[in-house]
Design an enzyme around this catalytic site. Structure first.
Site, PDB file in Angstrom:
ATOM      1  N   GLU A  41      71.097  30.633 -16.674  1.00  0.00           N
ATOM      2  CA  GLU A  41      70.615  31.935 -16.212  1.00  0.00           C
ATOM      3  C   GLU A  41      69.466  32.428 -17.077  1.00  0.00           C
ATOM      4  O   GLU A  41      69.175  31.862 -18.139  1.00  0.00           O
ATOM      5  CB  GLU A  41      71.797  32.920 -16.218  1.00  0.00           C
ATOM      6  CG  GLU A  41      72.887  32.466 -15.249  1.00  0.00           C
ATOM      7  CD  GLU A  41      74.055  33.433 -15.150  1.00  0.00           C
ATOM      8  OE1 GLU A  41      74.169  34.357 -15.987  1.00  0.00           O
ATOM      9  OE2 GLU A  41      74.867  33.235 -14.231  1.00  0.00           O
ATOM     10  N   CYS A  50      70.993  26.863 -10.696  1.00  0.00           N
ATOM     11  CA  CYS A  50      72.378  26.453 -10.459  1.00  0.00           C
ATOM     12  C   CYS A  50      72.680  25.126 -11.149  1.00  0.00           C
ATOM     13  O   CYS A  50      71.781  24.315 -11.419  1.00  0.00           O
ATOM     14  CB  CYS A  50      72.626  26.293  -8.964  1.00  0.00           C
ATOM     15  SG  CYS A  50      72.774  27.842  -8.054  1.00  0.00           S
ATOM     16  N   GLU A  52      74.091  22.537  -9.854  1.00  0.00           N
ATOM     17  CA  GLU A  52      73.737  21.409  -9.000  1.00  0.00           C
ATOM     18  C   GLU A  52      72.255  21.063  -9.148  1.00  0.00           C
ATOM     19  O   GLU A  52      71.873  19.883  -9.159  1.00  0.00           O
ATOM     20  CB  GLU A  52      74.030  21.735  -7.525  1.00  0.00           C
ATOM     21  CG  GLU A  52      75.499  21.963  -7.227  1.00  0.00           C
ATOM     22  CD  GLU A  52      75.930  23.416  -7.408  1.00  0.00           C
ATOM     23  OE1 GLU A  52      75.322  24.139  -8.219  1.00  0.00           O
ATOM     24  OE2 GLU A  52      76.898  23.808  -6.733  1.00  0.00           O
ATOM     25  N   CYS A  83      76.137  26.745  -3.418  1.00  0.00           N
ATOM     26  CA  CYS A  83      75.452  27.796  -2.653  1.00  0.00           C
ATOM     27  C   CYS A  83      74.589  27.149  -1.563  1.00  0.00           C
ATOM     28  O   CYS A  83      74.363  25.932  -1.558  1.00  0.00           O
ATOM     29  CB  CYS A  83      74.613  28.671  -3.581  1.00  0.00           C
ATOM     30  SG  CYS A  83      73.059  27.903  -4.109  1.00  0.00           S
TER      31      CYS A  83
HETATM   32  N1  THU Z   1      76.084  28.967  -9.356  1.00  0.00           N
HETATM   33  C1  THU Z   1      75.946  27.613  -9.522  1.00  0.00           C
HETATM   34  O1  THU Z   1      75.560  27.137 -10.603  1.00  0.00           O
HETATM   35  N2  THU Z   1      76.227  26.825  -8.455  1.00  0.00           N
HETATM   36  C2  THU Z   1      76.660  27.283  -7.258  1.00  0.00           C
HETATM   37  O2  THU Z   1      76.717  26.520  -6.299  1.00  0.00           O
HETATM   38  C3  THU Z   1      77.093  28.677  -7.121  1.00  0.00           C
HETATM   39  C4  THU Z   1      76.482  29.587  -8.118  1.00  0.00           C
HETATM   40  C5  THU Z   1      75.775  29.832 -10.503  1.00  0.00           C
HETATM   41  C6  THU Z   1      74.499  30.598 -10.345  1.00  0.00           C
HETATM   42  C7  THU Z   1      74.739  31.761 -11.281  1.00  0.00           C
HETATM   43  O3  THU Z   1      74.339  31.363 -12.595  1.00  0.00           O
HETATM   44  C8  THU Z   1      76.245  31.953 -11.264  1.00  0.00           C
HETATM   45  O4  THU Z   1      76.787  30.775 -10.691  1.00  0.00           O
HETATM   46  C9  THU Z   1      76.713  33.153 -10.465  1.00  0.00           C
HETATM   47  O5  THU Z   1      76.182  33.136  -9.187  1.00  0.00           O
END
Ligand code: THU
Length: 130
Positions: A41, A50, A52, A83
């Site tokens: 983040e 993310c 992935e 997501c």
């Molecule tokens: N997040 C992921 O890393 N992968 C996903 O598929 C869902 C969301 C992360 C993004 C963000 O840092 C945190 O989860 C909250 O949304």
């Protein structure tokens, strides 16, 4: 180490001070090699990435481009699916039959195919009239 254990391990390195939601992802490619990623983040929230996406970047950086299997893990009440954006990113390098295992840190798992996660995916066929 199992693919899920690789995802569990890399999740520890997530940088998630804003959501406090750490995610780990692991990708196995057809050669058997495994690439991992965690969410990273940023204070400028939209700049965060993310787990992935991190695993995909590691895969490409190593010169691999075909995903055979995916595992994703987070500390959540139920297994957390990738997501929408990450579903499209995974589809770039995977067939719809590729299995995606989603897990919680408590041990719950759910396995589906990428095609089930992203039905009607935008594919190269949509850009061709021939
Ligand atoms: N997040 C992921 O890393 N992968 C996903 O598929 C869902 C969301 C992360 C993004 C963000 O840092 C945190 O989860 C909250 O949304």
């Amino acid at each position: 180490m199992s693919l899920l254990d690789a995802a569990r391990q890399v999740r520890e390195n997530a940088h998630a001070p804003y959501s406090n939601f750490k995610v780990g992802a692991a990708i196995r490619v057809e050669s058997g090699a495994v690439y991992t990623g965690c969410n990273v983040e940023n204070l400028a929230y939209p700049q965060g990435t993310c787990a992935e996406a991190g695993a995909i970047a590691a895969m490409c950086a190593a010169g691999d481009y075909r995903i055979a299997e995916v595992a994703v893990i987070a500390d959540a009440p139920d297994p957390v699916p990738p997501c929408g954006g990450c579903r499209q990113k995974l589809m770039e390098f995977a067939s719809p039959e590729v299995r995606v295992t989603m897990a919680t840190t408590d041990g719950a798992t759910r396995t589906v195919t990428l095609g089930e996660l992203l039905p009607g995916a935008f594919t190269p066929d949509h850009m061709s009239r021939t």
